[in-house]
Design a protein around this motif. Structure first.
Motif, PDB file in Angstrom:
ATOM      1  N   GLU A 129     -20.728  -2.687  -2.667  1.00 52.34           N
ATOM      2  CA  GLU A 129     -20.531  -4.264  -2.301  1.00 52.34           C
ATOM      3  C   GLU A 129     -21.981  -5.034  -0.829  1.00 52.34           C
ATOM      4  OE1 GLU A 129     -17.525  -7.984  -1.421  1.00 52.34           O
ATOM      5  OE2 GLU A 129     -16.779  -6.024  -2.718  1.00 52.34           O
ATOM      6  N   PHE A 130     -21.500  -3.997  -0.238  1.00 51.40           N
ATOM      7  CA  PHE A 130     -22.336  -4.788   1.451  1.00 51.40           C
ATOM      8  C   PHE A 130     -24.005  -4.339   0.842  1.00 51.40           C
ATOM      9  CE2 PHE A 130     -24.590  -4.553   5.464  1.00 51.40           C
ATOM     10  CZ  PHE A 130     -24.253  -5.042   6.164  1.00 51.40           C
ATOM     11  N   VAL A 131     -24.072  -3.064   0.458  1.00 56.74           N
ATOM     12  CA  VAL A 131     -26.022  -3.066   0.097  1.00 56.74           C
ATOM     13  C   VAL A 131     -26.032  -4.063  -1.231  1.00 56.74           C
ATOM     14  CG1 VAL A 131     -27.433  -1.454  -0.831  1.00 56.74           C
ATOM     15  CG2 VAL A 131     -25.763  -1.126   0.233  1.00 56.74           C
ATOM     16  N   GLY A 132     -25.312  -4.375  -2.302  1.00 58.74           N
ATOM     17  CA  GLY A 132     -26.105  -5.258  -3.277  1.00 58.74           C
ATOM     18  C   GLY A 132     -25.685  -6.684  -2.660  1.00 58.74           C
ATOM     19  N   LEU A 133     -24.743  -7.496  -2.128  1.00 61.73           N
ATOM     20  CA  LEU A 133     -25.003  -8.439  -1.148  1.00 61.73           C
ATOM     21  C   LEU A 133     -26.245  -8.475  -0.315  1.00 61.73           C
ATOM     22  CD1 LEU A 133     -24.554 -10.705  -0.830  1.00 61.73           C
ATOM     23  CD2 LEU A 133     -22.305 -10.861   0.627  1.00 61.73           C
ATOM     24  N   LEU A 134     -26.474  -7.532   0.087  1.00 62.72           N
ATOM     25  CA  LEU A 134     -27.229  -7.431   0.573  1.00 62.72           C
ATOM     26  C   LEU A 134     -28.895  -8.125   0.066  1.00 62.72           C
ATOM     27  CD1 LEU A 134     -28.153  -8.067   4.677  1.00 62.72           C
ATOM     28  CD2 LEU A 134     -28.581  -5.077   4.118  1.00 62.72           C
ATOM     29  N   ASP A 135     -29.048  -7.209  -0.669  1.00 64.78           N
ATOM     30  CA  ASP A 135     -30.315  -7.445  -1.407  1.00 64.78           C
ATOM     31  C   ASP A 135     -30.273  -8.271  -1.651  1.00 64.78           C
ATOM     32  OD1 ASP A 135     -31.909  -7.232  -3.893  1.00 64.78           O
ATOM     33  OD2 ASP A 135     -30.851  -5.200  -4.795  1.00 64.78           O
ATOM     34  N   ARG A 136     -29.175  -9.167  -2.313  1.00 65.99           N
ATOM     35  CA  ARG A 136     -29.549 -10.591  -3.983  1.00 65.99           C
ATOM     36  C   ARG A 136     -29.921 -11.879  -1.646  1.00 65.99           C
ATOM     37  NH1 ARG A 136     -24.455 -12.572  -6.734  1.00 65.99           N
ATOM     38  NH2 ARG A 136     -25.606 -14.218  -6.095  1.00 65.99           N
ATOM     39  N   LEU A 137     -29.610 -11.249  -0.461  1.00 66.64           N
ATOM     40  CA  LEU A 137     -29.641 -12.621   0.212  1.00 66.64           C
ATOM     41  C   LEU A 137     -30.573 -11.989   0.738  1.00 66.64           C
ATOM     42  CD1 LEU A 137     -26.078 -11.882   2.372  1.00 66.64           C
ATOM     43  CD2 LEU A 137     -27.071 -13.934   1.740  1.00 66.64           C
ATOM     44  N   LEU A 138     -31.546 -11.142   0.614  1.00 63.83           N
ATOM     45  CA  LEU A 138     -33.333 -11.342   1.681  1.00 63.83           C
ATOM     46  C   LEU A 138     -34.385 -11.339   0.321  1.00 63.83           C
ATOM     47  CD1 LEU A 138     -32.419  -7.904   3.740  1.00 63.83           C
ATOM     48  CD2 LEU A 138     -32.987 -10.070   4.573  1.00 63.83           C
ATOM     49  N   SER A 139     -33.556 -11.760  -1.073  1.00 63.54           N
ATOM     50  CA  SER A 139     -34.142 -11.074  -2.026  1.00 63.54           C
ATOM     51  C   SER A 139     -34.427 -12.899  -3.005  1.00 63.54           C
ATOM     52  CB  SER A 139     -34.125 -10.409  -3.421  1.00 63.54           C
ATOM     53  OG  SER A 139     -33.940  -9.116  -3.114  1.00 63.54           O
ATOM     54  N   ALA A 172     -29.038   5.772   3.596  1.00 60.78           N
ATOM     55  CA  ALA A 172     -28.339   7.304   3.521  1.00 60.78           C
ATOM     56  C   ALA A 172     -27.463   7.674   2.545  1.00 60.78           C
ATOM     57  CB  ALA A 172     -28.427   7.142   5.152  1.00 60.78           C
ATOM     58  N   ALA A 173     -26.893   8.563   1.893  1.00 63.31           N
ATOM     59  CA  ALA A 173     -26.147   8.607   0.828  1.00 63.31           C
ATOM     60  C   ALA A 173     -25.959  10.440   0.870  1.00 63.31           C
ATOM     61  CB  ALA A 173     -26.118   8.138   0.283  1.00 63.31           C
ATOM     62  N   THR A 174     -25.671  11.015   0.907  1.00 64.37           N
ATOM     63  CA  THR A 174     -25.540  12.420  -0.184  1.00 64.37           C
ATOM     64  C   THR A 174     -24.373  12.382  -0.930  1.00 64.37           C
ATOM     65  OG1 THR A 174     -23.640  13.334   1.726  1.00 64.37           O
ATOM     66  CG2 THR A 174     -26.625  13.195   1.753  1.00 64.37           C
ATOM     67  N   GLY A 175     -23.788  12.185  -0.624  1.00 63.22           N
ATOM     68  CA  GLY A 175     -22.839  11.522  -2.198  1.00 63.22           C
ATOM     69  C   GLY A 175     -23.032  11.417  -3.654  1.00 63.22           C
ATOM     70  N   PRO A 176     -22.411  11.255  -4.573  1.00 64.89           N
ATOM     71  CA  PRO A 176     -22.579  10.874  -6.062  1.00 64.89           C
ATOM     72  C   PRO A 176     -22.911   8.744  -5.607  1.00 64.89           C
ATOM     73  CG  PRO A 176     -21.102  13.009  -6.347  1.00 64.89           C
ATOM     74  CD  PRO A 176     -21.264  12.066  -4.752  1.00 64.89           C
ATOM     75  N   ARG A 177     -21.562   8.234  -4.995  1.00 61.93           N
ATOM     76  CA  ARG A 177     -21.857   7.358  -5.266  1.00 61.93           C
ATOM     77  C   ARG A 177     -23.102   6.594  -4.461  1.00 61.93           C
ATOM     78  NH1 ARG A 177     -15.913   4.197  -4.319  1.00 61.93           N
ATOM     79  NH2 ARG A 177     -17.263   2.257  -4.645  1.00 61.93           N
ATOM     80  N   GLY A 178     -23.145   7.297  -3.393  1.00 58.67           N
ATOM     81  CA  GLY A 178     -24.277   7.056  -2.802  1.00 58.67           C
ATOM     82  C   GLY A 178     -25.475   6.979  -2.676  1.00 58.67           C
ATOM     83  N   LEU A 179     -25.446   8.184  -4.115  1.00 55.90           N
ATOM     84  CA  LEU A 179     -27.096   8.207  -4.642  1.00 55.90           C
ATOM     85  C   LEU A 179     -27.424   7.704  -5.418  1.00 55.90           C
ATOM     86  CD1 LEU A 179     -27.451  12.277  -4.161  1.00 55.90           C
ATOM     87  CD2 LEU A 179     -28.496  10.747  -3.093  1.00 55.90           C
ATOM     88  N   ARG A 180     -25.964   6.986  -6.444  1.00 57.22           N
ATOM     89  CA  ARG A 180     -26.430   6.182  -7.184  1.00 57.22           C
ATOM     90  C   ARG A 180     -26.912   4.905  -6.811  1.00 57.22           C
ATOM     91  NH1 ARG A 180     -22.060   9.280  -9.729  1.00 57.22           N
ATOM     92  NH2 ARG A 180     -20.495   7.503  -9.034  1.00 57.22           N
ATOM     93  N   LEU A 181     -26.692   4.578  -5.004  1.00 55.64           N
ATOM     94  CA  LEU A 181     -26.597   3.268  -4.403  1.00 55.64           C
ATOM     95  C   LEU A 181     -28.376   2.907  -4.217  1.00 55.64           C
ATOM     96  CD1 LEU A 181     -24.832   0.287  -3.840  1.00 55.64           C
ATOM     97  CD2 LEU A 181     -24.931   2.040  -1.758  1.00 55.64           C
ATOM     98  N   THR A 182     -28.544   4.528  -3.722  1.00 55.95           N
ATOM     99  CA  THR A 182     -30.222   4.680  -3.466  1.00 55.95           C
ATOM    100  C   THR A 182     -30.919   4.487  -4.519  1.00 55.95           C
ATOM    101  OG1 THR A 182     -29.386   6.683  -2.023  1.00 55.95           O
ATOM    102  CG2 THR A 182     -31.677   6.101  -2.552  1.00 55.95           C
ATOM    103  N   ALA A 183     -30.390   4.813  -5.755  1.00 50.77           N
ATOM    104  CA  ALA A 183     -30.849   4.940  -7.289  1.00 50.77           C
ATOM    105  C   ALA A 183     -31.357   3.576  -7.288  1.00 50.77           C
ATOM    106  CB  ALA A 183     -30.914   6.044  -7.773  1.00 50.77           C
TER     107      ALA A 183
END
Length: 298
Positions: A129-139, A172-183
């Motif tokens: 949620e943090f990354v998604g909202l930060l993306d919106r706030l900066l865009s 920074a991510a190595t697990g499945p959820r984090g890698l999907r978030l990275t993508a």
């Protein structure tokens, strides 16, 4: 291959800090990052300054080198205030900021604001949620959002980032959820290797683990039709079974970096030497690596 450094925020600006960041640019590093923590492990009882003010000061004494965090986490940050600080830093640096961002750990930062440490599941949920909202706030110039963990009440971020549509995220991510978030949200990916191998693994096992991480990142990118080749893959060194050995000599570093380049890493980050610590590399060897290693890597 790009070569970058990470400078811990331990230097009083007038005494040493200004010259350390200037020297990093003189040595030709692609980027200089700093940790975004309130304190860190063995430095808990030592001088430790804030990441964003440090990077803002560094922006004033450099002109070419990229600057960034490695990494920021939700542990003590809120997307609304962080977005404003990052937009300002991007303006001061004239578009040279990269946000390294991760889910955070369970150490001091996790409870410094008085909260209980989050479970791994909640940490992952908050990070998404943090990354998604930060993306919106900066865009966007205006954002209204009500989520499970974070809210933004009709927030304004004007004039926005110098870099468009926003500053790049290195996730920074190595697990499945984090890698999907990275993508989905990342413009770069960060690894330190496999933490489980740090104390008991071998360099060969560590290299295989990084290869596997890169392959899983590729699969996550493929799921959404993204080419993983277009995503820089950053490795923060110092946390693999090799420990400090890659900084023992130029040849040792070239061997280490070359092997990791073969499995997909294209930016290596080495710690600025700090005598008497786990980052106590020989400053002369460190500077030789900075100025000679990339030429040998080709």
């Amino acid at each position: 291959m790009r070569l970058s450094t990470v400078i811990l925020p331990i230097y009083r600006w007038a005494d040493e800090g200004r010259e350390v960041w200037r020297r990093a640019e003189e040595l030709g590093f692609h980027a200089a990052y700093t940790y975004d923590h309130l304190t860190w492990r063995s430095f808990r009882e030592r001088t430790w300054f804030g990441a964003v003010p440090t990077l803002t000061a560094a922006a004033g004494v450099t002109s070419r080198m990229r600057l960034g965090t490695l990494v920021t986490s939700p542990n003590f940050r809120h997307p609304v205030t962080l977005a404003k600080d990052l937009m300002t830093l991007d303006d001061v640096s004239q578009g040279r900021v990269t946000l390294g961002i991760g889910a955070g750990g369970s150490g001091f930062d996790a409870t410094a604001l008085g909260q209980e440490a989050w479970s791994p599941r909640e940490r992952a949920d908050r990070f998404g949620e943090f990354v998604g909202l930060l993306d919106r706030l900066l865009s966007s110039e205006a954002v209204a959002y009500e989520g499970e963990f974070y809210s933004a009440g009709d927030v304004r971020n004007i004039p926005g980032c110098v870099q468009r549509p926003r500053i790049p995220f290195a996730v920074a991510a190595t697990g499945p959820r984090g890698l999907r978030l990275t993508a989905r949200h990342g413009q770069a990916w960060v690894t330190t290797g496999d933490p489980a191998l740090y104390e008991t693994g071998t360099p060969q096992e560590s290299l295989a683990a990084v290869r596997g991480q890169v392959e899983r990142l590729g699969a996550a990118c493929a799921e959404i039709g993204r080419d993983v080749a277009d995503m820089p893959k950053i490795m923060l060194t110092g946390f693999t079974p090799d420990q400090g050995h890659p900084l023992d000599s130029v040849d040792a570093f070239v061997d280490f970096a070359g092997k990791h380049a073969e499995v997909g890493i294209d930016e290596m980050v080495i710690h600025w030497p700090i005598a008497g610590t786990e980052f106590g590399a020989d400053p002369k060897v460190f500077e030789r690596i900075a100025t000679e290693a990339l030429g040998q890597l080709g």
